[in-house]
Design an enzyme around this catalytic site. Structure first.
Site, PDB file in Angstrom:
ATOM      1  N   GLU A 126       0.967  -1.258   0.065  1.00  0.00           N
ATOM      2  CA  GLU A 126       0.119  -0.011  -0.076  1.00  0.00           C
ATOM      3  C   GLU A 126       0.830   1.050   0.168  1.00  0.00           C
ATOM      4  O   GLU A 126       2.043   1.318   0.388  1.00  0.00           O
ATOM      5  CB  GLU A 126      -1.058  -0.048   1.047  1.00  0.00           C
ATOM      6  CG  GLU A 126      -1.869  -0.954   1.539  1.00  0.00           C
ATOM      7  CD  GLU A 126      -2.453  -1.207   2.693  1.00  0.00           C
ATOM      8  OE1 GLU A 126      -2.941  -1.996   3.174  1.00  0.00           O
ATOM      9  OE2 GLU A 126      -2.414   0.077   3.476  1.00  0.00           O
ATOM     10  N   CYS A 139       3.269   8.311   1.979  1.00  0.00           N
ATOM     11  CA  CYS A 139       3.661   7.256   3.013  1.00  0.00           C
ATOM     12  C   CYS A 139       3.857   6.041   1.917  1.00  0.00           C
ATOM     13  O   CYS A 139       3.153   5.520   1.416  1.00  0.00           O
ATOM     14  CB  CYS A 139       2.482   7.045   3.853  1.00  0.00           C
ATOM     15  SG  CYS A 139       2.708   5.778   4.771  1.00  0.00           S
ATOM     16  N   CYS A 146       5.323  -8.241   7.104  1.00  0.00           N
ATOM     17  CA  CYS A 146       6.031  -7.786   8.279  1.00  0.00           C
ATOM     18  C   CYS A 146       6.543  -8.768   9.475  1.00  0.00           C
ATOM     19  O   CYS A 146       5.644  -9.875   9.349  1.00  0.00           O
ATOM     20  CB  CYS A 146       5.388  -6.662   9.038  1.00  0.00           C
ATOM     21  SG  CYS A 146       6.771  -5.711  10.208  1.00  0.00           S
ATOM     22  N   CYS A 150       3.362  -6.459  15.654  1.00  0.00           N
ATOM     23  CA  CYS A 150       2.825  -5.349  16.838  1.00  0.00           C
ATOM     24  C   CYS A 150       1.187  -5.808  16.861  1.00  0.00           C
ATOM     25  O   CYS A 150       0.645  -5.933  15.611  1.00  0.00           O
ATOM     26  CB  CYS A 150       2.994  -4.109  16.241  1.00  0.00           C
ATOM     27  SG  CYS A 150       4.640  -3.684  16.022  1.00  0.00           S
ATOM     28  N   CYS A 153      -1.536  -3.872  15.024  1.00  0.00           N
ATOM     29  CA  CYS A 153      -1.337  -3.298  13.418  1.00  0.00           C
ATOM     30  C   CYS A 153      -1.634  -4.557  12.645  1.00  0.00           C
ATOM     31  O   CYS A 153      -1.275  -5.728  12.939  1.00  0.00           O
ATOM     32  CB  CYS A 153       0.461  -3.138  13.407  1.00  0.00           C
ATOM     33  SG  CYS A 153       0.707  -3.255  11.529  1.00  0.00           S
ATOM     34  N   GLY A 215       5.635  -2.994   6.639  1.00  0.00           N
ATOM     35  CA  GLY A 215       7.113  -3.234   6.698  1.00  0.00           C
ATOM     36  C   GLY A 215       7.756  -2.341   7.807  1.00  0.00           C
ATOM     37  O   GLY A 215       7.525  -1.323   8.143  1.00  0.00           O
ATOM     38  N   SER A 247      10.444   5.281   9.814  1.00  0.00           N
ATOM     39  CA  SER A 247       9.605   5.022  11.170  1.00  0.00           C
ATOM     40  C   SER A 247      10.036   3.576  11.412  1.00  0.00           C
ATOM     41  O   SER A 247       9.994   2.671  10.710  1.00  0.00           O
ATOM     42  CB  SER A 247       8.072   5.106  10.840  1.00  0.00           C
ATOM     43  OG  SER A 247       7.642   4.651  12.006  1.00  0.00           O
ATOM     44  N   SER A 269       8.268   4.111  16.808  1.00  0.00           N
ATOM     45  CA  SER A 269       6.940   3.696  17.434  1.00  0.00           C
ATOM     46  C   SER A 269       6.889   3.454  18.650  1.00  0.00           C
ATOM     47  O   SER A 269       7.120   2.196  19.041  1.00  0.00           O
ATOM     48  CB  SER A 269       6.262   2.595  16.425  1.00  0.00           C
ATOM     49  OG  SER A 269       6.304   3.094  15.003  1.00  0.00           O
ATOM     50  N   CYS A 389      -3.418   0.499   8.631  1.00  0.00           N
ATOM     51  CA  CYS A 389      -2.255  -0.071   7.638  1.00  0.00           C
ATOM     52  C   CYS A 389      -2.397  -1.631   7.480  1.00  0.00           C
ATOM     53  O   CYS A 389      -2.576  -2.557   8.243  1.00  0.00           O
ATOM     54  CB  CYS A 389      -0.988  -0.172   8.962  1.00  0.00           C
ATOM     55  SG  CYS A 389       0.535  -0.508   8.150  1.00  0.00           S
TER      56      CYS A 389
HETATM   57  N1  SAH Z   1       7.576  -0.786  11.192  1.00  0.00           N
HETATM   58  C1  SAH Z   1       7.537   0.748  11.091  1.00  0.00           C
HETATM   59  C2  SAH Z   1       6.537   1.429  10.303  1.00  0.00           C
HETATM   60  C3  SAH Z   1       5.448   0.880   9.730  1.00  0.00           C
HETATM   61  S1  SAH Z   1       3.988   1.348  10.875  1.00  0.00           S
HETATM   62  C4  SAH Z   1       7.136   0.929  12.564  1.00  0.00           C
HETATM   63  O1  SAH Z   1       6.707   0.434  13.434  1.00  0.00           O
HETATM   64  O2  SAH Z   1       7.359   2.134  13.026  1.00  0.00           O
HETATM   65  C5  SAH Z   1       3.906   3.128  10.643  1.00  0.00           C
HETATM   66  C6  SAH Z   1       2.937   3.527  12.103  1.00  0.00           C
HETATM   67  O3  SAH Z   1       1.772   3.086  11.984  1.00  0.00           O
HETATM   68  C7  SAH Z   1       3.729   2.819  13.195  1.00  0.00           C
HETATM   69  O4  SAH Z   1       3.823   3.794  14.471  1.00  0.00           O
HETATM   70  C8  SAH Z   1       2.424   2.025  13.604  1.00  0.00           C
HETATM   71  O5  SAH Z   1       2.747   1.426  15.057  1.00  0.00           O
HETATM   72  C9  SAH Z   1       1.434   2.507  13.076  1.00  0.00           C
HETATM   73  N2  SAH Z   1       0.120   1.472  13.175  1.00  0.00           N
HETATM   74  C10 SAH Z   1       0.059   0.293  12.738  1.00  0.00           C
HETATM   75  N3  SAH Z   1      -0.994   0.035  12.814  1.00  0.00           N
HETATM   76  C11 SAH Z   1      -1.743   1.197  13.282  1.00  0.00           C
HETATM   77  C12 SAH Z   1      -3.189   1.239  13.462  1.00  0.00           C
HETATM   78  N4  SAH Z   1      -4.160   0.333  13.302  1.00  0.00           N
HETATM   79  N5  SAH Z   1      -3.658   2.418  13.981  1.00  0.00           N
HETATM   80  C13 SAH Z   1      -2.814   3.227  14.069  1.00  0.00           C
HETATM   81  N6  SAH Z   1      -1.610   3.241  13.943  1.00  0.00           N
HETATM   82  C14 SAH Z   1      -1.032   2.277  13.393  1.00  0.00           C
END
Ligand code: SAH
Length: 413
Positions: A126, A139, A146, A150, A153, A215, A247, A269, A389
């Site tokens: 995406e 973005c 990934c 998390c 996510c 990722g 990030s 993050s 995401c």
């Molecule tokens: N792997 C990297 C970059 C990708 S995620 C990282 O973890 O930073 C980019 C941002 O979106 C991160 O801060 C992640 O924690 C956040 N994110 C992922 N899923 C989300 C969700 N469902 N709602 C809000 N933020 C989210």
């Protein structure tokens, strides 16, 4: 009797004919190569060593400053060379599967990358574009899927398929600029052949890049670095490292290198202020706990009051959104030049959390504001098209699953 004669239908015959055709060698992808690699790619085309530098400069200008999408648009090189490039090389961007445009101007694309297996469709990632009055942020993704898992996510529920190549990373930026009309030729700005700089800054749509798509960019370090260097080049796309934010969930051993070698801005993050909760929300914390992460932030090369680290903090109802958490956050960041980005949680089907209520987010933000950090809530953008995401990809997979089921049901009748 050989197997060919056993095939009575026309279809099968045609298929076999197609199989007998020699498969053309894959074209060399030029996007993402640095100048030296581009020179090497020109060798098989018979470009004379004396001319290589000139050809590299011509191609660099055509591809990265002007954004040409086809070799036959490149007027500065001979017809013969153009034909050879057409035959043997490619400046194709990732393919668009879907493009959605929100009523607030936000755009979201689902993209298909090159297939790794013949006959199979390529993997999908995406990309999102967010316009604001004084900037346009793109973005992009760095991996398909990934490894981090998390818990909040959606991409975390998908296995890692593969890293994006440098070409696919740069290709996302170029595709977005194609779609936004963000190249000099399309904007009505005329540039001379000698002009190396492309579109003037004030006219640009994509002014910032964030690696916040799918990722973990620090787990695809070399390709992200190569891509950044191509993007930085001031005779091409000319996006300086200060406009590129990487990030990370906290891949501590790679953070210093990111600052030294990519020189990009950093976003971390964070999402929790103690190891117990962060271990659960961002499992990489078990490997690199908060104390190590915060030290790596303090040591981040180039850190200053004008080059702050952005700390992302997702607001999860009843999980990490108390005022004690807010105070702990302020405490944790003491002494680090920091910006805080409070992200309202974007739910996805069966996600284990809910977004904090707005009043609580504002109370949380107030504590942060009182400690001297400015307007930290990330305004939800493109809500009408925006999924969390990784959600758009799975939505399309669901549709194709449904389609497949319909097809299967049809076949069973
Ligand atoms: N792997 C990297 C970059 C990708 S995620 C990282 O973890 O930073 C980019 C941002 O979106 C991160 O801060 C992640 O924690 C956040 N994110 C992922 N899923 C989300 C969700 N469902 N709602 C809000 N933020 C989210």
């Amino acid at each position: 009797m050989n197997s060919l004669e056993k095939n009575p239908t026309e279809d099968k015959k045609n298929q076999n004919e197609a199989l007998k055709q020699p498969i053309p060698p894959p074209k060399t992808a030029l996007i993402g190569l640095d100048r030296e690699q581009l020179g090497e790619a020109l060798l098989p085309l018979g470009v004379k060593p004396k001319q290589t530098r000139m050809r590299i400069n011509q191609l660099w200008n055509a591809i990265y400053a002007r954004g040409h999408t086809r070799f036959d648009q490149i007027q500065t090189i001979s017809k013969e060379l153009r034909a050879q490039l057409e035959e043997q090389c490619s400046i194709a961007r990732p393919e668009i599967v879907t493009e959605q445009i929100s009523n607030d101007g936000t755009r979201k694309w689902l993209l298909r990358l090159k297939s790794d297996l013949p006959g199979k469709p390529g993997p999908q990632v995406e990309m999102v574009y967010i316009p604001e009055h004084d900037r346009g942020t793109l973005c992009i993704s760095s991996q398909v899927g990934c490894t981090l898992n998390c818990r909040f996510c959606h991409t975390g529920t998908m296995p890692l398929v593969r890293n994006l190549t440098a070409g696919e990373i740069v290709g996302q930026v170029m595709l977005a600029r194609d779609r936004l009309g963000d190249w000099p030729e399309n904007s009505g700005v005329k540039i001379e052949a000698e002009d190396k700089t492309g579109l003037p800054d004030a006219r640009r749509m994509v002014t910032r890049l964030v690696f916040m798509g799918m990722g973990e960019p620090l787990y695809n370090f070399e390709n992200v670095k190569s891509a950044a260097h191509v993007l930085n080049d001031d005779a091409g796309i000319n996006l300086s490292s200060r406009r590129i934010t990487l990030s990370t969930a906290g891949v501590v051993p790679q953070m210093e290198r990111a600052g030294d070698e990519i020189k990009c801005m950093l976003a971390v993050s964070l999402h929790a202020t103690n190891d117990k909760l962060r271990d659960e929300l961002v499992p990489i914390n078990r490997k690199y706990p908060l104390a190590e992460l915060m030290q790596a932030c303090r040591d981040y090369p180039g850190l200053s009051n004008t080059r702050r680290i952005t700390f992302e903090y997702v607001m999860l109802d009843g999980i990490n959104d108390s005022l004690e958490d807010a105070k702990a956050l302020v405490q944790l960041l003491k002494g680090i030049p920091a910006k805080i980005n409070l992200i309202p949680f974007n739910p996805w089907p069966n996600s284990p959390y809910e977004c904090s209520n707005w009043a609580q987010i504002e109370r949380f933000a107030q504590v942060i504001n009182d400690a001297g950090y400015a307007s930290p809530i990330r305004r939800p953008r493109g809500r009408d098209i925006m999924a969390a995401c990784g959600q758009l990809k799975s939505e399309s997979e669901r549709i194709s699953n449904r389609e497949r089921k319909t097809i299967l049901a049809g076949e069973a009748k």
